[in-house]
Design a protein around this motif. Sequence first.
Motif, PDB file in Angstrom:
ATOM      1  N   UNK A  15      -3.698 -17.710   3.863  1.00  0.00           N
ATOM      2  CA  UNK A  15      -3.824 -18.780   2.876  1.00  0.00           C
ATOM      3  C   UNK A  15      -3.100 -18.403   1.581  1.00  0.00           C
ATOM      4  N   UNK A  16      -2.807 -19.418   0.793  1.00  0.00           N
ATOM      5  CA  UNK A  16      -2.124 -19.186  -0.491  1.00  0.00           C
ATOM      6  C   UNK A  16      -2.934 -18.266  -1.400  1.00  0.00           C
ATOM      7  N   UNK A  17      -4.242 -18.480  -1.470  1.00  0.00           N
ATOM      8  CA  UNK A  17      -5.079 -17.639  -2.331  1.00  0.00           C
ATOM      9  C   UNK A  17      -5.047 -16.180  -1.897  1.00  0.00           C
ATOM     10  N   UNK A  18      -5.176 -15.954  -0.610  1.00  0.00           N
ATOM     11  CA  UNK A  18      -5.152 -14.585  -0.099  1.00  0.00           C
ATOM     12  C   UNK A  18      -3.776 -13.970  -0.289  1.00  0.00           C
ATOM     13  N   UNK A  19      -2.725 -14.761  -0.077  1.00  0.00           N
ATOM     14  CA  UNK A  19      -1.351 -14.269  -0.268  1.00  0.00           C
ATOM     15  C   UNK A  19      -1.148 -13.823  -1.712  1.00  0.00           C
ATOM     16  N   UNK A  20      -1.633 -14.620  -2.663  1.00  0.00           N
ATOM     17  CA  UNK A  20      -1.518 -14.258  -4.091  1.00  0.00           C
ATOM     18  C   UNK A  20      -2.288 -12.973  -4.376  1.00  0.00           C
ATOM     19  N   UNK A  21      -3.485 -12.869  -3.804  1.00  0.00           N
ATOM     20  CA  UNK A  21      -4.302 -11.666  -3.981  1.00  0.00           C
ATOM     21  C   UNK A  21      -3.539 -10.443  -3.454  1.00  0.00           C
ATOM     22  N   UNK A  22      -2.968 -10.563  -2.274  1.00  0.00           N
ATOM     23  CA  UNK A  22      -2.237  -9.450  -1.669  1.00  0.00           C
ATOM     24  C   UNK A  22      -0.962  -9.124  -2.450  1.00  0.00           C
ATOM     25  N   UNK A  23      -0.280 -10.160  -2.919  1.00  0.00           N
ATOM     26  CA  UNK A  23       0.958  -9.968  -3.677  1.00  0.00           C
ATOM     27  C   UNK A  23       0.710  -9.276  -5.019  1.00  0.00           C
ATOM     28  N   UNK A  24      -0.515  -9.263  -5.467  1.00  0.00           N
ATOM     29  CA  UNK A  24      -0.863  -8.510  -6.670  1.00  0.00           C
ATOM     30  C   UNK A  24      -0.838  -7.013  -6.440  1.00  0.00           C
ATOM     31  N   UNK A  25      -0.785  -6.602  -5.163  1.00  0.00           N
ATOM     32  CA  UNK A  25      -0.801  -5.183  -4.811  1.00  0.00           C
ATOM     33  C   UNK A  25       0.457  -4.723  -4.079  1.00  0.00           C
ATOM     34  N   UNK A  26       1.168  -5.654  -3.453  1.00  0.00           N
ATOM     35  CA  UNK A  26       2.340  -5.299  -2.648  1.00  0.00           C
ATOM     36  C   UNK A  26       3.553  -6.095  -3.107  1.00  0.00           C
ATOM     37  N   UNK A  27       4.720  -5.447  -3.111  1.00  0.00           N
ATOM     38  CA  UNK A  27       5.948  -6.190  -3.407  1.00  0.00           C
ATOM     39  C   UNK A  27       6.397  -6.940  -2.156  1.00  0.00           C
ATOM     40  N   UNK A  28       7.457  -7.711  -2.281  1.00  0.00           N
ATOM     41  CA  UNK A  28       7.919  -8.560  -1.175  1.00  0.00           C
ATOM     42  C   UNK A  28       8.200  -7.761   0.107  1.00  0.00           C
ATOM     43  N   UNK A  29       8.872  -6.639  -0.023  1.00  0.00           N
ATOM     44  CA  UNK A  29       9.182  -5.823   1.161  1.00  0.00           C
ATOM     45  C   UNK A  29       7.905  -5.307   1.822  1.00  0.00           C
ATOM     46  N   UNK A  30       6.928  -4.896   1.035  1.00  0.00           N
ATOM     47  CA  UNK A  30       5.672  -4.399   1.604  1.00  0.00           C
ATOM     48  C   UNK A  30       4.844  -5.544   2.190  1.00  0.00           C
ATOM     49  N   UNK A  31       4.960  -6.746   1.631  1.00  0.00           N
ATOM     50  CA  UNK A  31       4.275  -7.908   2.222  1.00  0.00           C
ATOM     51  C   UNK A  31       4.801  -8.178   3.629  1.00  0.00           C
ATOM     52  N   UNK A  32       6.115  -8.087   3.788  1.00  0.00           N
ATOM     53  CA  UNK A  32       6.715  -8.274   5.114  1.00  0.00           C
ATOM     54  C   UNK A  32       6.252  -7.167   6.048  1.00  0.00           C
ATOM     55  N   UNK A  33       6.282  -5.935   5.557  1.00  0.00           N
ATOM     56  CA  UNK A  33       5.848  -4.798   6.380  1.00  0.00           C
ATOM     57  C   UNK A  33       4.385  -4.951   6.786  1.00  0.00           C
ATOM     58  N   UNK A  34       3.548  -5.414   5.865  1.00  0.00           N
ATOM     59  CA  UNK A  34       2.141  -5.663   6.185  1.00  0.00           C
ATOM     60  C   UNK A  34       2.020  -6.616   7.375  1.00  0.00           C
ATOM     61  N   UNK A  35       2.727  -7.743   7.312  1.00  0.00           N
ATOM     62  CA  UNK A  35       2.662  -8.739   8.395  1.00  0.00           C
ATOM     63  C   UNK A  35       3.132  -8.149   9.720  1.00  0.00           C
ATOM     64  N   UNK A  36       4.214  -7.410   9.686  1.00  0.00           N
ATOM     65  CA  UNK A  36       4.750  -6.809  10.912  1.00  0.00           C
ATOM     66  C   UNK A  36       3.782  -5.776  11.487  1.00  0.00           C
ATOM     67  N   UNK A  37       3.190  -4.962  10.626  1.00  0.00           N
ATOM     68  CA  UNK A  37       2.252  -3.935  11.079  1.00  0.00           C
ATOM     69  C   UNK A  37       1.008  -4.563  11.709  1.00  0.00           C
ATOM     70  N   UNK A  38       0.400  -5.503  11.006  1.00  0.00           N
ATOM     71  CA  UNK A  38      -0.832  -6.112  11.519  1.00  0.00           C
ATOM     72  C   UNK A  38      -0.603  -6.830  12.841  1.00  0.00           C
TER      73      UNK A  38
END
Length: 138
Positions: free
Chosen positions: A94-117
Amino acid sequence: WTWAIYSGRLLRGRLPTIDTELIILRVAHLRSCEYELQHHRGMARKAGLDPQTQAAVFAWPDAPPGDGPRKVLSARQQALLNATDELIRDRTITEDTWRQLAGHLNRARLIEFCMLATQYDGLAATITALRVPLDDPR
């Protein structure tokens, strides 16, 4: 073998090891994949996720604010768990969760998070479907 290289690269990616192991433990827990849990509990401990923190990962989010898992887990860990739960359960975040996560991870790490999970979700599904026996059935 190609899969092993890909999986190994995600396991040792640019996310901190403690984050990687937290995500893997949560995916394995959500998918009831004891094989992956058996492999990663010790790795998670070495990465800094002590038994109390691991118990909080498995209990997430079933506690009111200020109690149990919410008291043990950092804001970053809670964001990672929320995003993992949504991605595995709903196949999106969700947008809210994405914003929460983006407060801790940059764009490259957000992609890596999705790929890892999603990689570990697929692995858990494969292990379960193939009925891979535990390495240490104790």
